[in-house]
Design a protein around this motif. Sequence first.
Motif, short mmCIF file in Angstrom:
data_model
loop_
_atom_site.label_atom_id
_atom_site.label_comp_id
_atom_site.label_asym_id
_atom_site.label_seq_id
_atom_site.Cartn_x
_atom_site.Cartn_y
_atom_site.Cartn_z
N SER A 217 0.81 -1.23 0.00
CA SER A 217 0.00 0.00 0.00
C SER A 217 0.84 1.28 0.00
O SER A 217 0.30 2.37 -0.15
CB SER A 217 -0.90 0.01 1.25
N LEU A 218 2.14 1.17 0.17
CA LEU A 218 2.95 2.38 0.37
C LEU A 218 2.80 3.37 -0.79
O LEU A 218 2.91 3.00 -1.96
CB LEU A 218 4.43 2.02 0.53
N GLY A 219 2.54 4.61 -0.43
CA GLY A 219 2.46 5.68 -1.43
C GLY A 219 3.50 6.74 -1.11
O GLY A 219 3.77 7.02 0.06
N PHE A 220 4.08 7.30 -2.16
CA PHE A 220 5.13 8.30 -1.97
C PHE A 220 4.64 9.67 -2.43
O PHE A 220 3.99 9.78 -3.47
CB PHE A 220 6.39 7.89 -2.74
N TYR A 221 4.97 10.68 -1.67
CA TYR A 221 4.51 12.03 -1.97
C TYR A 221 5.67 13.02 -1.83
O TYR A 221 6.65 12.73 -1.14
CB TYR A 221 3.40 12.44 -0.99
N VAL A 222 5.47 14.17 -2.44
CA VAL A 222 6.45 15.27 -2.35
C VAL A 222 7.87 14.76 -2.61
O VAL A 222 8.74 14.76 -1.72
CB VAL A 222 6.35 16.01 -0.98
N ASP A 223 8.09 14.32 -3.83
CA ASP A 223 9.41 13.81 -4.27
C ASP A 223 9.93 12.68 -3.39
O ASP A 223 11.15 12.59 -3.15
CB ASP A 223 10.46 14.94 -4.30
N GLY A 224 9.03 11.88 -2.90
CA GLY A 224 9.48 10.72 -2.12
C GLY A 224 9.93 11.05 -0.70
O GLY A 224 10.53 10.21 -0.03
N THR A 225 9.63 12.28 -0.25
CA THR A 225 10.06 12.63 1.11
C THR A 225 9.02 12.19 2.15
O THR A 225 9.32 12.06 3.33
CB THR A 225 10.29 14.15 1.26
N ILE A 226 7.78 12.00 1.69
CA ILE A 226 6.72 11.52 2.58
C ILE A 226 6.25 10.17 2.06
O ILE A 226 6.00 10.01 0.86
CB ILE A 226 5.52 12.50 2.61
N CYS A 227 6.18 9.20 2.94
CA CYS A 227 5.72 7.87 2.54
C CYS A 227 4.62 7.42 3.49
O CYS A 227 4.79 7.46 4.71
CB CYS A 227 6.89 6.89 2.56
#
Length: 328
Positions: A217-227
């Motif tokens: 389910s892992l999702g990455f946000y803001v250039d991969g800085t938030i997971c």
Amino acid sequence: MSIIEHFSGAESFFSICEQLKGKRVGILGHLHPDGDCIGAQIAMRDILIRFGAIPLMGLAENKVATNLKWIVRNYEFVQPEEMTVDEYIFVDCGVMLRAGDFAKKLPQPLMSIDHHVSGEKFAQHNFFYPESAATCEVITDFLEQRQWEVSGAIATALYVGIVTDTGKFSYSSTTVRTLFLAAKLASQGANPHRIFIEIYQNEPREKFALIQRFLTSLGFYVDGTICVGRLTEKDFIETGTTADDTEGLVNFPRTIKGVRVAAIAYDREGKTRISLRSDDPTLRLDLFAAKFLGGGHFCAVAFTINDSYEKFEAGFISSLRAHLDAFT
Ligand SMILES: [Mn+2]
């Protein structure tokens, strides 16, 4: 001369304990108790017995995580709302309501021992050390200042609190004092290897089905800085697990290169619980969590929202992004 800087307040702590002779004292911790909470309750019980008090340990819902059951096996816990006591002592409980709804009806507790940076001074006497890695570290330090030896069982309970709250001595809260006090506990019978086996190599098999879903389910946000990893009610039902099995899952995304904040969002009792971790105390996740009436430490926080994660997600990511921008 000691190689460590002790916590202040040990003298007043012991003088309050002395006054409890012959009194019934309830020792309460937070809901969904972790190793630090349980360890601190057991150690506090021992201290009070030595002072001639009659301690009772409270455990809401009578629920202890599977990997902590071996520590509580030899002790009796009671429902907090059913205790009849003269005084209350809170341990590892940043705010009174973290102990459960019943705490609304309680008188002001005599004492609180805590280290949550978001904690409040709600008791008559507050032994509050946000710089401490664990509540059990504070208690161990008080015992050390008094040069009190403890039994192997108490040393073990205190060590469990320290080793779990520091992520096996790896979080930024770990100091020379933490290691020194842990060594003292080992010298009094806490067995680091045995404790490691009990706590960390005792996971129920079902949890791994949950971990598989979590990792997918892992999702990455803001250039991969938030997971963010997400678990739903369906995931718990189909894997035969409960929200308690989410313990430690957030550490998976935390280890990914480039991730500054790792999160897990999961359904619990019709609400969404969100836990956040970072490795950088300057990001002040405690201040972010406070916006949602949550709390914790600089690097480890949690809060609950009365909504589905689906509805909350966009706002959550954008407010977390804004927070990170402000603290970078
Ligand atoms: Mn703690």
